[in-house]
Motif scaffolding. Structure first.
Motif, PDB file in Angstrom:
ATOM      1  N   SER A 171     -52.983  15.060 -31.410  1.00  0.00           N
ATOM      2  CA  SER A 171     -54.296  15.491 -31.896  1.00  0.00           C
ATOM      3  C   SER A 171     -54.343  15.612 -33.413  1.00  0.00           C
ATOM      4  CB  SER A 171     -54.670  16.841 -31.268  1.00  0.00           C
ATOM      5  OG  SER A 171     -53.712  17.826 -31.604  1.00  0.00           O
ATOM      6  N   TYR A 172     -53.168  15.613 -34.061  1.00  0.00           N
ATOM      7  CA  TYR A 172     -53.123  15.743 -35.516  1.00  0.00           C
ATOM      8  C   TYR A 172     -53.136  14.379 -36.221  1.00  0.00           C
ATOM      9  CZ  TYR A 172     -51.863  20.628 -34.758  1.00  0.00           C
ATOM     10  OH  TYR A 172     -51.867  21.950 -34.375  1.00  0.00           O
ATOM     11  N   GLY A 173     -52.907  13.321 -35.480  1.00  0.00           N
ATOM     12  CA  GLY A 173     -52.838  12.001 -36.105  1.00  0.00           C
ATOM     13  C   GLY A 173     -53.683  10.987 -35.368  1.00  0.00           C
ATOM     14  N   TRP A 174     -53.522   9.748 -35.741  1.00  0.00           N
ATOM     15  CA  TRP A 174     -54.303   8.657 -35.146  1.00  0.00           C
ATOM     16  C   TRP A 174     -53.618   8.041 -33.941  1.00  0.00           C
ATOM     17  CZ3 TRP A 174     -51.798   8.611 -39.800  1.00  0.00           C
ATOM     18  CH2 TRP A 174     -50.652   7.806 -39.867  1.00  0.00           C
ATOM     19  N   TRP A 175     -52.381   8.426 -33.697  1.00  0.00           N
ATOM     20  CA  TRP A 175     -51.625   7.824 -32.602  1.00  0.00           C
ATOM     21  C   TRP A 175     -51.961   8.520 -31.283  1.00  0.00           C
ATOM     22  CZ3 TRP A 175     -49.519  10.491 -36.727  1.00  0.00           C
ATOM     23  CH2 TRP A 175     -49.082  11.799 -36.453  1.00  0.00           C
ATOM     24  N   GLY A 176     -51.667   7.817 -30.207  1.00  0.00           N
ATOM     25  CA  GLY A 176     -51.853   8.388 -28.885  1.00  0.00           C
ATOM     26  C   GLY A 176     -50.522   8.811 -28.309  1.00  0.00           C
ATOM     27  N   GLY A 177     -50.382   8.646 -27.017  1.00  0.00           N
ATOM     28  CA  GLY A 177     -49.142   9.048 -26.368  1.00  0.00           C
ATOM     29  C   GLY A 177     -48.167   7.912 -26.207  1.00  0.00           C
ATOM     30  N   GLU A 178     -48.448   6.753 -26.846  1.00  0.00           N
ATOM     31  CA  GLU A 178     -47.567   5.587 -26.699  1.00  0.00           C
ATOM     32  C   GLU A 178     -47.006   5.207 -28.057  1.00  0.00           C
ATOM     33  OE1 GLU A 178     -50.762   3.333 -24.697  1.00  0.00           O
ATOM     34  OE2 GLU A 178     -49.283   3.002 -23.117  1.00  0.00           O
ATOM     35  N   ALA A 179     -45.928   5.828 -28.414  1.00  0.00           N
ATOM     36  CA  ALA A 179     -45.256   5.599 -29.700  1.00  0.00           C
ATOM     37  C   ALA A 179     -46.219   5.892 -30.834  1.00  0.00           C
ATOM     38  CB  ALA A 179     -44.702   4.186 -29.761  1.00  0.00           C
ATOM     39  N   SER A 180     -46.133   5.112 -31.915  1.00  0.00           N
ATOM     40  CA  SER A 180     -46.964   5.372 -33.092  1.00  0.00           C
ATOM     41  C   SER A 180     -48.194   4.488 -33.140  1.00  0.00           C
ATOM     42  CB  SER A 180     -46.133   5.147 -34.364  1.00  0.00           C
ATOM     43  OG  SER A 180     -45.615   3.819 -34.390  1.00  0.00           O
ATOM     44  N   ALA A 181     -48.482   3.786 -32.050  1.00  0.00           N
ATOM     45  CA  ALA A 181     -49.649   2.903 -32.030  1.00  0.00           C
ATOM     46  C   ALA A 181     -50.936   3.726 -32.038  1.00  0.00           C
ATOM     47  CB  ALA A 181     -49.621   2.016 -30.788  1.00  0.00           C
ATOM     48  N   PRO A 182     -51.986   3.225 -32.688  1.00  0.00           N
ATOM     49  CA  PRO A 182     -53.278   3.933 -32.639  1.00  0.00           C
ATOM     50  C   PRO A 182     -53.751   4.091 -31.201  1.00  0.00           C
ATOM     51  CG  PRO A 182     -53.289   2.241 -34.342  1.00  0.00           C
ATOM     52  CD  PRO A 182     -52.033   2.041 -33.552  1.00  0.00           C
ATOM     53  N   ARG A 183     -54.577   5.109 -30.978  1.00  0.00           N
ATOM     54  CA  ARG A 183     -55.083   5.357 -29.634  1.00  0.00           C
ATOM     55  C   ARG A 183     -55.764   4.114 -29.072  1.00  0.00           C
ATOM     56  NH1 ARG A 183     -56.298  10.047 -32.477  1.00  0.00           N
ATOM     57  NH2 ARG A 183     -55.243  11.920 -31.690  1.00  0.00           N
ATOM     58  N   GLY A 184     -55.412   3.810 -27.834  1.00  0.00           N
ATOM     59  CA  GLY A 184     -55.999   2.663 -27.166  1.00  0.00           C
ATOM     60  C   GLY A 184     -55.268   1.363 -27.398  1.00  0.00           C
ATOM     61  N   LEU A 185     -54.290   1.348 -28.314  1.00  0.00           N
ATOM     62  CA  LEU A 185     -53.560   0.112 -28.615  1.00  0.00           C
ATOM     63  C   LEU A 185     -52.093   0.195 -28.199  1.00  0.00           C
ATOM     64  CD1 LEU A 185     -54.979  -0.736 -32.158  1.00  0.00           C
ATOM     65  CD2 LEU A 185     -55.740  -1.597 -29.934  1.00  0.00           C
ATOM     66  N   GLY A 186     -51.772   1.177 -27.397  1.00  0.00           N
ATOM     67  CA  GLY A 186     -50.378   1.326 -26.972  1.00  0.00           C
ATOM     68  C   GLY A 186     -49.884   0.157 -26.155  1.00  0.00           C
ATOM     69  N   GLY A 187     -50.798  -0.519 -25.441  1.00  0.00           N
ATOM     70  CA  GLY A 187     -50.384  -1.662 -24.646  1.00  0.00           C
ATOM     71  C   GLY A 187     -49.949  -2.846 -25.468  1.00  0.00           C
ATOM     72  N   MET A 188     -50.244  -2.814 -26.783  1.00  0.00           N
ATOM     73  CA  MET A 188     -49.867  -3.928 -27.655  1.00  0.00           C
ATOM     74  C   MET A 188     -48.492  -3.718 -28.277  1.00  0.00           C
ATOM     75  SD  MET A 188     -53.515  -4.621 -29.549  1.00  0.00           S
ATOM     76  CE  MET A 188     -52.858  -6.066 -30.392  1.00  0.00           C
ATOM     77  N   THR A 189     -47.777  -2.706 -27.862  1.00  0.00           N
ATOM     78  CA  THR A 189     -46.441  -2.451 -28.389  1.00  0.00           C
ATOM     79  C   THR A 189     -45.417  -2.514 -27.259  1.00  0.00           C
ATOM     80  OG1 THR A 189     -46.589  -0.054 -28.048  1.00  0.00           O
ATOM     81  CG2 THR A 189     -47.392  -0.924 -30.152  1.00  0.00           C
ATOM     82  N   ASN A 190     -44.206  -2.794 -27.622  1.00  0.00           N
ATOM     83  CA  ASN A 190     -43.101  -2.777 -26.667  1.00  0.00           C
ATOM     84  C   ASN A 190     -42.337  -1.484 -26.875  1.00  0.00           C
ATOM     85  OD1 ASN A 190     -40.914  -3.160 -25.031  1.00  0.00           O
ATOM     86  ND2 ASN A 190     -40.091  -4.911 -26.137  1.00  0.00           N
TER      87      ASN A 190
END
Length: 299
Positions: A147-166
């Motif tokens: 909640s303090y940053g732009w990342w979600g729960g999938e590494a450091s990827a922005p919210r909604g883009l976690g599926g684009m990371t390995n």
């Protein structure tokens, strides 16, 4: 660097395109090298067991500290999510502008090491500590403080883009590898005590952050440093191959026609003798009134 320095600054647009191609290949390769999740978990647990056997398990105490102390955990998450993608390009630009004689060798070292890291992701997909079962005692600080940053729960990827990371590209840690490269550049080419101090502190800070945020094991960090060492050894060979390929590509394909050899002017007389009073065409005659004795002497 073991390779001879380059004294001419490369063209900035060709460098930009080259780095963009390498980074695109690196990002695409990470996505393609996902591997089997169960295999990645097995690799992660094997690393954790090896560290415990060697008493190298620093991840647990650091992760507890980051989890229980937001004043440490939140800045650490920002460091993990940003510096990796900001400091490395800034160091490249700095070398390009201020240390052009060393830029090409340094850039090649970074690129070769990055490609070696991609080989590691492919051969050994590894589950990071934060994705292990909660019974193993790790907390994903990126998810905890999302909640303090732009990342979600999938590494450091922005919210909604976690599926684009390995998320299983953990071994080796290129966060640590790239930070080590930056540190060496600052230490070797920085001219102030502050730059050299940053060259020492930045890799150390990165190593602590990747473990405290539960994104990497300690042995991932060691592997990241080893990959950079291998890249340093291979970079001079890569430069020689690139130079050879460049010379072959710029070599003319056809032979340039040589101009015809100049034909020497014929020598008047060509060594032939003439009888008395006979003149060779074009031969100068004695001026009128010349003394006969002078002509006789000339013969």
């Amino acid at each position: 660097m073991p390779h001879a320095v380059q004294h001419h600054r490369p063209r900035w647009w060709t460098e930009l395109m080259l780095l963009a191609v390498v980074y695109a290949a690196y990002s695409a390769g990470r996505l393609l090298a996902r591997g089997d999740v169960s295999t990645a978990v097995d690799h992660g647990l094997a690393i954790l067991r090896a560290e415990k056997a060697l008493s190298l398990n620093a991840e647990h105490p650091l992760n507890r500290l980051f989890t229980e102390t937001p004043a440490i955990g939140i800045p650490a998450d920002f460091v993990y999510a940003t510096l990796h993608y900001l400091v490395t390009p800034l160091i490249l630009v700095w070398l390009f502008r201020r240390r052009p004689a060393h830029y090409r060798a340094a850039r090649t070292w970074l690129m070769v090491s990055t490609l070696l890291g991609l080989v590691g992701f492919t051969l050994m997909p590894t589950c990071p500590p934060r994705l292990l079962d909660a019974a193993h005692g790790f907390v994903d600080t990126m998810a905890q403080y999302s909640s303090y940053g732009w990342w979600g729960g999938e590494a450091s990827a922005p919210r909604g883009l976690g599926g684009m990371t390995n998320q299983y590209a953990a071994m080796p840690s290129l966060h640590v590898g790239w930070a080590l490269w930056c540190g060496v550049m600052l230490w070797r080419h920085g001219r102030t005590p502050a730059a050299k101090a940053a060259g020492v502190l930045y890799p150390l800070l990165t190593t602590v952050v990747v473990m405290g945020t539960a994104n990497h094991y300690f042995l991932d960090a060691v592997a990241g440093a080893a990959v950079m060492g291998a890249g340093l050894l291979l970079a001079p060979h890569a430069l020689r191959i690139a130079d050879l390929a460049g010379r072959r590509l710029t070599r003319p394909t056809g032979r340039t026609a040589r101009p015809p050899a100049a034909v020497p002017a014929p020598v008047v007389g060509g060594g032939c003798k003439t009888s008395a009073g006979e003149r060779i065409p074009g031969q100068r005659t004695s001026p009128e009134g010349a003394d006969d004795s002078t002509q006789a002497a000339a013969r």
